[in-house]
Design an enzyme around this catalytic site. Structure first.
Site, PDB file in Angstrom:
ATOM      1  N   GLU A 131       0.861  -1.188   0.094  1.00  0.00           N
ATOM      2  CA  GLU A 131      -0.055  -0.010   0.047  1.00  0.00           C
ATOM      3  C   GLU A 131       0.899   1.272   0.172  1.00  0.00           C
ATOM      4  O   GLU A 131       2.202   1.182   0.703  1.00  0.00           O
ATOM      5  CB  GLU A 131      -0.976   0.040   1.275  1.00  0.00           C
ATOM      6  CG  GLU A 131      -1.717  -1.285   1.264  1.00  0.00           C
ATOM      7  CD  GLU A 131      -2.502  -1.324   2.630  1.00  0.00           C
ATOM      8  OE1 GLU A 131      -2.627  -0.306   3.485  1.00  0.00           O
ATOM      9  OE2 GLU A 131      -3.185  -2.189   2.973  1.00  0.00           O
TER      10      GLU A 131
ATOM     11  N   LYS B 285       2.165   4.799   1.602  1.00  0.00           N
ATOM     12  CA  LYS B 285       1.991   5.114   2.831  1.00  0.00           C
ATOM     13  C   LYS B 285       1.750   6.562   2.939  1.00  0.00           C
ATOM     14  O   LYS B 285       2.659   7.557   2.467  1.00  0.00           O
ATOM     15  CB  LYS B 285       3.578   4.946   3.620  1.00  0.00           C
ATOM     16  CG  LYS B 285       3.676   5.184   4.977  1.00  0.00           C
ATOM     17  CD  LYS B 285       4.932   4.904   5.421  1.00  0.00           C
ATOM     18  CE  LYS B 285       5.336   5.103   7.001  1.00  0.00           C
ATOM     19  NZ  LYS B 285       4.850   6.380   7.504  1.00  0.00           N
TER      20      LYS B 285
ATOM     21  N   ASP C  13       0.917  10.431   3.742  1.00  0.00           N
ATOM     22  CA  ASP C  13       1.530  11.070   4.834  1.00  0.00           C
ATOM     23  C   ASP C  13       0.579  12.044   5.476  1.00  0.00           C
ATOM     24  O   ASP C  13       0.339  13.072   5.182  1.00  0.00           O
ATOM     25  CB  ASP C  13       2.507  11.923   4.141  1.00  0.00           C
ATOM     26  CG  ASP C  13       3.631  12.308   5.094  1.00  0.00           C
ATOM     27  OD1 ASP C  13       3.619  12.146   6.175  1.00  0.00           O
ATOM     28  OD2 ASP C  13       4.340  13.278   4.651  1.00  0.00           O
TER      29      ASP C  13
ATOM     30  N   TYR D 142      -7.130   1.557   6.102  1.00  0.00           N
ATOM     31  CA  TYR D 142      -6.391   0.649   5.706  1.00  0.00           C
ATOM     32  C   TYR D 142      -5.980  -0.428   6.778  1.00  0.00           C
ATOM     33  O   TYR D 142      -5.337  -1.346   6.468  1.00  0.00           O
ATOM     34  CB  TYR D 142      -4.947   1.364   5.278  1.00  0.00           C
ATOM     35  CG  TYR D 142      -4.268   2.204   6.444  1.00  0.00           C
ATOM     36  CD1 TYR D 142      -4.040   1.833   7.662  1.00  0.00           C
ATOM     37  CD2 TYR D 142      -4.115   3.403   6.060  1.00  0.00           C
ATOM     38  CE1 TYR D 142      -3.297   2.713   8.863  1.00  0.00           C
ATOM     39  CE2 TYR D 142      -3.757   4.560   7.105  1.00  0.00           C
ATOM     40  CZ  TYR D 142      -3.289   3.895   8.257  1.00  0.00           C
ATOM     41  OH  TYR D 142      -2.830   4.610   9.285  1.00  0.00           O
TER      42      TYR D 142
ATOM     43  N   LYS E 137      10.598   3.340   3.219  1.00  0.00           N
ATOM     44  CA  LYS E 137      10.750   5.105   3.157  1.00  0.00           C
ATOM     45  C   LYS E 137      11.429   5.362   1.775  1.00  0.00           C
ATOM     46  O   LYS E 137      12.441   4.920   1.732  1.00  0.00           O
ATOM     47  CB  LYS E 137      11.132   5.628   4.433  1.00  0.00           C
ATOM     48  CG  LYS E 137      10.651   5.253   5.780  1.00  0.00           C
ATOM     49  CD  LYS E 137       9.419   6.189   5.980  1.00  0.00           C
ATOM     50  CE  LYS E 137      10.063   7.101   6.773  1.00  0.00           C
ATOM     51  NZ  LYS E 137       9.154   7.964   7.716  1.00  0.00           N
TER      52      LYS E 137
ATOM     53  N   CYS F 177      19.870  43.545  16.423  1.00  0.00           N
ATOM     54  CA  CYS F 177      18.368  43.444  15.636  1.00  0.00           C
ATOM     55  C   CYS F 177      18.800  44.105  14.301  1.00  0.00           C
ATOM     56  O   CYS F 177      18.900  45.134  14.380  1.00  0.00           O
ATOM     57  CB  CYS F 177      17.365  43.702  16.425  1.00  0.00           C
ATOM     58  SG  CYS F 177      15.815  43.655  15.230  1.00  0.00           S
TER      59      CYS F 177
ATOM     60  N   CYS G 197      15.699  46.994  14.558  1.00  0.00           N
ATOM     61  CA  CYS G 197      15.765  48.382  15.542  1.00  0.00           C
ATOM     62  C   CYS G 197      17.162  48.345  15.986  1.00  0.00           C
ATOM     63  O   CYS G 197      17.416  49.562  16.998  1.00  0.00           O
ATOM     64  CB  CYS G 197      14.869  48.002  16.804  1.00  0.00           C
ATOM     65  SG  CYS G 197      15.586  46.586  18.005  1.00  0.00           S
TER      66      CYS G 197
ATOM     67  N   CYS H 177      16.229  39.352  19.681  1.00  0.00           N
ATOM     68  CA  CYS H 177      16.194  40.805  19.761  1.00  0.00           C
ATOM     69  C   CYS H 177      15.694  41.088  21.146  1.00  0.00           C
ATOM     70  O   CYS H 177      14.777  40.635  21.571  1.00  0.00           O
ATOM     71  CB  CYS H 177      15.305  41.638  18.599  1.00  0.00           C
ATOM     72  SG  CYS H 177      15.034  43.258  19.013  1.00  0.00           S
TER      73      CYS H 177
ATOM     74  N   CYS I 111      10.601  46.693  20.064  1.00  0.00           N
ATOM     75  CA  CYS I 111      11.230  46.498  18.638  1.00  0.00           C
ATOM     76  C   CYS I 111      10.132  46.425  17.749  1.00  0.00           C
ATOM     77  O   CYS I 111       9.003  45.580  17.566  1.00  0.00           O
ATOM     78  CB  CYS I 111      12.085  45.254  18.512  1.00  0.00           C
ATOM     79  SG  CYS I 111      12.361  44.822  16.754  1.00  0.00           S
TER      80      CYS I 111
END
Ligand code: IVH
Length: 707
Positions: free
Chosen positions: A112, A114, A116, A251, A339, A433, A436, A451, A456
């Site tokens: 079958e 697989k 996701d 399934y 996989k 940052c 800022c 930051c 900011c």
């Protein structure tokens, strides 16, 4: 009185069949308009005769109000996981182990796709969908029945005669549909109890569309269809789930009162005949060589499917042979997954940029020369954090390999240093940052650079956009663009300012009118009633997303309790010992420290205080406080059919009265409500001495009376 009953019954059957043809078989027989007419007629009849509404009516897919939290369901048969293989040799080794254990016997495989997505278990009682649960830890999952009901390819009632509509041949009439005892599927009776297991998934197109909408609304994209499916199925508001276009393939079978067949192949045919969606690409294989051939052929073809798969699942066909093979701890010995290798592409990093996120985190992002990968054009890849950037040693100008290992968001996996242009310099880790100019700091135990400036402008903007987003406080009409307008005009400086906005100020902005301004103010006002889970997710606390927000809300139940909590409320720390164990499962040490630190910041405290003053709900359950409710703290199990309430309405009523709904009876159950045709739960309750209520008593109890 007889007439409307008959008509409604006919309409329901008709709609059910057209749903099946459209959502399961992909062969619509009537136009959308004709379908809408049938639906409208049924709705009108049900409105006139509310006492005749049945819980399995097609109009009842979306019903009820958002839940405060999910009840849990203990799987009657655990949902095991599957071991993985990654190449043909490992598949052959699996086959060797099978052969040894089965001795001389012949055996065949079912191969079958697989899918996701996310594994769920659907329980049908007397052919009607009773509960739907997530896999959870395999033993106990979340009760997501209300969300499951919105998935149009999942039948609310099993079909005894799935293909009654003329011209559609019953799949069961073919030679193949006879099981090993020669039983004909047409004779398939609907088992009294049938637990179907399968995968809820989001088709790739819907996934892309959803992310587009989220991007426009300034919400974070889902990384892959699996996360999108899981996120959508675990929403407390099923009305949103209903918009997410989820689908389902069955399934496997869990608990069943009478076997459907002797082997998996025929069981799948039976499930199909009962109206359940089965993946059309299921194949039988005589031996492992055939299995390997099928697996490899799908590695190339998978991009043509309209949903994502991350491999194949290979199963021994015959149930008696499965029994011989058994299981090791968490996974069966009769099943293995294969996989696929991740898809990769080569491209060039044009530049590296630093993004400022809602929690102040600074993230390096690689801007790439556009490249096609697994069906989409990729232009950017997150480098996650500066440690990762340095580990990979990615520099502007570098040639890199990117990968989408099941993930839709591409990652840089390797730098091809041999192509590095001369003079390519490493990208400097920022000390400030970029927006800022404040200092960039790293908190203890954290990889993220942040930051440090609470005001900011970039952090403030991202925090407001996130606060208003659908996953946050869900303020309609407050997307990125409007947030920018409000900030630019100086109407707000912090998200807490949203609640003091005035319609006339908003109406004066570009592209705003009186109506849209007053709608926005109304939507902002409405958001005050959201529950604690949403609020916690909306507040952009480092490490706190939808899942953690739920764990925190369930544990603390009010913002006050969470704000009071010291690290000791989160962690068990034995004095003198290094070992630290989390007290809230799922909230580990790094998370706990970040949460406590973030919530002790004066700016965060002030923000939360201002929200409180503005009237934003700070409790887990909106509505009456649980202690005053009639079922506060009680666990209730409902079995059988109630006369005046659908199962959903009854469950909703329990939750609204402060109680918890469970699907299985144990000593901890406080009440079992028994309707007509109660199942084995009634016997179990009697055996355990749990109090059993009939419908009348149940209603009295809900009303706060003694029973
Ligand atoms: S069978 C004990 N079949 O993959 C056997 N699983 O790695 C139960 N999955 O948790 C699983 N497609 O979420 C099976 N055709 C398929 C599947 C499938 C996707 C998922 C499922 C499971 C995981 C196992």
């Amino acid at each position: 009185m007889d007439e409307p009953i008959k008509r409604m019954d006919w309409l329901r059957r008709e709609i059910r069949e057209h749903d099946h043809l459209y959502y399961v078989r992909n062969e619509p027989r009537i136009t959308d308009q004709q379908y809408d007419e049938l639906f409208a007629e049924l709705k009108a009849l049900e409105a006139r005769h509310p006492e005749l509404v049945t819980p399995d009516s097609p109009t009842q897919r979306v019903a009820g109000r958002p839940l405060g939290e999910f009840a849990t369901i203990r799987h009657s048969i655990p949902m095991l996981s599957v071991d993985n293989t990654y190449n043909a040799d490992e598949l052959r080794a699996f086959d060797e182990r099978v052969r040894k254990q089965l001795g001389q016997a012949d055996y065949d495989y079912v191969v079958e796709l697989k899918i996701d997505g996310l594994a769920v278990s659907l329980r049908y009682e007397q052919g009607v969908l009773a509960t739907g649960a997530t896999r959870g830890d395999g033993e106990v999952g979340d009760d997501v029945t209300t969300n499951i009901r919105t998935i149009r390819s999942i039948p609310l009632r099993l079909h005894a005669d799935a293909y009654r509509i003329e011209g559609v041949p019953p799949s069961s009439r073919g030679q193949d549909a006879r099981d090993t005892q020669g039983r004909d599927a047409l004779a398939t009776r609907i088992p009294a109890v049938l637990e179907v297991r399968g995968e809820v998934y989001m088709p790739t197109k819907s996934f892309a569309a959803l992310n587009k909408i989220r991007a426009e609304a300034g919400e974070p994209a889902f990384a892959n269809p699996r996360n999108a499916a899981a996120g959508s199925l675990k929403l407390l508001d099923a009305r949103i789930t209903a918009t997410r276009n989820l689908s389902f393939f069955a399934y496997a079978i869990g608990e069943i009162s009478e076997p459907l067949a002797d082997d998996h192949w025929h069981a799948l045919q039976r499930l199909k005949d009962l109206g359940l969606p089965i993946n059309p690409h299921v194949q039988k294989a005589r031996d492992i060589a055939e299995v390997i051939e099928i697996c490899i052929s799908w590695a190339d073809r998978r991009s043509k499917l309209d949903y994502q798969i991350d491999g194949m699942v290979i199963k021994i066909n015959r149930y008696d042979q499965r029994d011989i093979l058994g299981a090791t701890g968490r996974a069966p010995r009769w099943c293995i997954s294969y996989k696929f290798p991740a898809e990769r592409a080569r491209t060039v990093v044009e530049s590296i940029a630093v993004q400022v996120g809602k929690t102040g985190a600074l993230t390096p992002v690689a801007n790439l020369q556009p490249v096609l990968l697994a069906g989409t054009t990729v232009k950017r890849a997150s480098l996650h954090n500066f440690d990762e950037m340095q580990r990979l040693d990615v520099r502007p100008g570098d040639t890199v390999l990117i990968e989408k290992a099941g993930e839709i968001i591409p990652q840089v996996v390797e730098v091809r240093k041999e192509f590095r242009p001369e003079g390519a310099e490493p990208f400097p880790v920022p000390t400030q940052c970029p927006v800022c100019g404040s200092e960039a700091v790293r908190r203890k135990n954290e990889v993220a650079l942040r930051c440090a400036n609470p005001t900011c402008p970039a952090v403030t903007r991202e925090a407001i956009v996130h606060y208003a987003s659908r996953g946050g406080m869900d303020i309609e009409g407050l997307g990125e663009k409007v947030v920018d307008q409000l900030l630019d005009a100086g109407l707000i400086r912090d998200l807490a300012d949203l609640y003091s906005l005035r319609a006339e100020d908003v109406a004066a902005l570009d592209r705003q009118g009186e109506t849209s301004a007053s709608n926005l103010i109304e939507a902002i006002g409405e958001s005050k009633g959201r529950d604690l889970t949403r609020l916690l997710n909306a507040l952009a606390i480092p490490h706190v997303g939808e899942e953690t927000a739920l764990l925190l809300a369930r544990h603390f139940r009010s913002m006050d309790k969470l704000l009071e909590a010291s690290l000791d409320e989160f962690l068990d720390r034995e004095p003198g010992k290094k070992k630290v164990t989390p007290k809230i499962p799922g909230v580990g040490e790094v998370m706990a420290r970040a949460i406590v630190e973030d919530l002790s910041r004066p700016d965060k405290r002030e923000r939360i205080h201002r929200l409180m003053v503005a009237g934003v709900n700070m409790l887990l359950q909106s509505g009456p406080a649980p202690s005053q409710s009639s079922l506060s703290g009680k666990t209730v199990v409902i079995t059988g059919t109630l006369k005046t309430l659908s199962r959903q309405q009854a469950e909703q009523a329990v939750r609204e009265a402060g109680g918890k709904v469970s699907s299985s009876v144990s000593k901890k159950t406080d009440f079992v409500v028994a309707g007509e045709d109660p199942g084995s739960k009634l016997q179990k309750a009697q055996g355990l001495g749990v109090k059993v209520l009939d419908e009348e008593q149940f209603k009295k109890l809900l009303a706060g009376k003694d029973v």
